[in-house]
Design a protein around this motif. Structure first.
Motif, PDB file in Angstrom:
ATOM      1  N   UNK A 189     -50.672   9.188  35.838  1.00  0.00           N
ATOM      2  CA  UNK A 189     -49.376   8.691  36.308  1.00  0.00           C
ATOM      3  C   UNK A 189     -48.237   9.534  35.730  1.00  0.00           C
ATOM      4  N   UNK A 190     -48.376   9.949  34.478  1.00  0.00           N
ATOM      5  CA  UNK A 190     -47.373  10.821  33.869  1.00  0.00           C
ATOM      6  C   UNK A 190     -47.325  12.172  34.591  1.00  0.00           C
ATOM      7  N   UNK A 191     -48.502  12.703  34.886  1.00  0.00           N
ATOM      8  CA  UNK A 191     -48.562  13.984  35.601  1.00  0.00           C
ATOM      9  C   UNK A 191     -47.993  13.852  37.015  1.00  0.00           C
ATOM     10  N   UNK A 192     -48.272  12.722  37.646  1.00  0.00           N
ATOM     11  CA  UNK A 192     -47.765  12.481  38.995  1.00  0.00           C
ATOM     12  C   UNK A 192     -46.240  12.446  38.993  1.00  0.00           C
ATOM     13  N   UNK A 193     -45.661  11.836  37.976  1.00  0.00           N
ATOM     14  CA  UNK A 193     -44.199  11.769  37.877  1.00  0.00           C
ATOM     15  C   UNK A 193     -43.599  13.177  37.780  1.00  0.00           C
ATOM     16  N   UNK A 194     -44.272  14.052  37.038  1.00  0.00           N
ATOM     17  CA  UNK A 194     -43.800  15.439  36.917  1.00  0.00           C
ATOM     18  C   UNK A 194     -43.912  16.155  38.259  1.00  0.00           C
ATOM     19  N   UNK A 195     -45.018  15.937  38.956  1.00  0.00           N
ATOM     20  CA  UNK A 195     -45.213  16.564  40.271  1.00  0.00           C
ATOM     21  C   UNK A 195     -44.147  16.108  41.267  1.00  0.00           C
ATOM     22  N   UNK A 196     -43.810  14.834  41.223  1.00  0.00           N
ATOM     23  CA  UNK A 196     -42.796  14.301  42.132  1.00  0.00           C
ATOM     24  C   UNK A 196     -41.409  14.874  41.806  1.00  0.00           C
ATOM     25  N   UNK A 197     -41.155  15.086  40.523  1.00  0.00           N
ATOM     26  CA  UNK A 197     -39.887  15.725  40.135  1.00  0.00           C
ATOM     27  C   UNK A 197     -39.878  17.182  40.607  1.00  0.00           C
ATOM     28  N   UNK A 198     -41.023  17.832  40.478  1.00  0.00           N
ATOM     29  CA  UNK A 198     -41.138  19.211  40.947  1.00  0.00           C
ATOM     30  C   UNK A 198     -40.924  19.291  42.457  1.00  0.00           C
ATOM     31  N   UNK A 199     -41.461  18.315  43.178  1.00  0.00           N
ATOM     32  CA  UNK A 199     -41.259  18.266  44.632  1.00  0.00           C
ATOM     33  C   UNK A 199     -39.770  18.189  44.961  1.00  0.00           C
ATOM     34  N   UNK A 200     -39.058  17.337  44.247  1.00  0.00           N
ATOM     35  CA  UNK A 200     -37.619  17.176  44.481  1.00  0.00           C
ATOM     36  C   UNK A 200     -36.884  18.487  44.238  1.00  0.00           C
ATOM     37  N   UNK A 201     -37.217  19.160  43.147  1.00  0.00           N
ATOM     38  CA  UNK A 201     -36.539  20.414  42.800  1.00  0.00           C
ATOM     39  C   UNK A 201     -36.888  21.529  43.781  1.00  0.00           C
ATOM     40  N   UNK A 202     -38.170  21.660  44.106  1.00  0.00           N
ATOM     41  CA  UNK A 202     -38.598  22.721  45.011  1.00  0.00           C
ATOM     42  C   UNK A 202     -38.031  22.502  46.407  1.00  0.00           C
TER      43      UNK A 202
END
Length: 203
Positions: free
Chosen positions: A149-162
């Protein structure tokens, strides 16, 4: 405003969901979008990535038959070339779309083309899908789920930035603030005139 990245990501999700109905790397591929459309290329791009994602899982099986592993390695090589070709087709679409735009004298070039940024968004869609699977996996420990879940949160933030970076790049190109310059990948290992293992074997 409906941004390009949002529409592209939905197509990637559509491709991923469709693949996982059968979840089989050998299933037939059908593209639901018109062959002359950008959506067709985006769907195809993600399908290639999705199949290759699962190729990479399969080939890491420690019990895999060596002959089967070699055959799979050949499929991965072909998939990589297909992926590169499709990225270049996507860039060609944008080159054509913006060919009439006159860059400003202060215009700069981006470190990567739009299509290679889109390539990363396609891979990110797969990471998000499979990390969500791990968060929801029955039988997994609570510790495992929490870490995922922690990793997923980072991926979702990365999606927003990218996504923001892609939309900004396209807007800048359209406004003449950036200009496109695409270099072909010129992969050497698949070319029997450039790979010494291949061209020495012909002598």
């Amino acid at each position: 405003m409906n941004m390009f990245s949002e529409a592209a990501f939905k197509i990637f999700e559509e491709s991923i969901e469709k693949y996982h109905i059968l979840d089989d790397v050998y299933q037939p591929f059908e593209n639901p979008y018109p062959s002359d459309s950008l959506n067709h290329l985006l769907y195809r791009k993600n399908w290639i990535d999705t199949v290759q994602w699962h190729y990479e899982d399969i080939i890491r099986d420690p019990q895999i038959d060596p002959v089967a592993a070699l055959d799979l390695k050949r499929k991965i090589d072909a998939s990589n070339q297909d992926r590169t070709d499709t990225v270049e087709y996507i860039d060609s679409y944008f080159l054509n779309k913006y060919e009439s735009v006159e860059p400003k004298s202060s215009a700069t070039i981006n470190s990567e083309s739009p299509a290679w940024a889109i390539d990363r968004l396609s891979i990110l869609a797969l990471k998000i899908y499979h990390m969500q699977e791990e968060v929801d996996r029955e039988g997994a420990s609570e510790s495992h789920k929490a870490k995922c879940a922690e990793k997923l949160a980072v991926l979702l933030e990365q999606k927003k930035d990218l996504s923001s970076a892609i939309d900004t790049l396209l807007q800048d190109i359209e406004n003449g603030e950036k200009y496109m310059k695409v270099y072909k990948q010129m992969k050497m290992y698949n070319d029997d005139e450039l790979n010494p293992v291949l061209y020495q074997g012909k002598n």
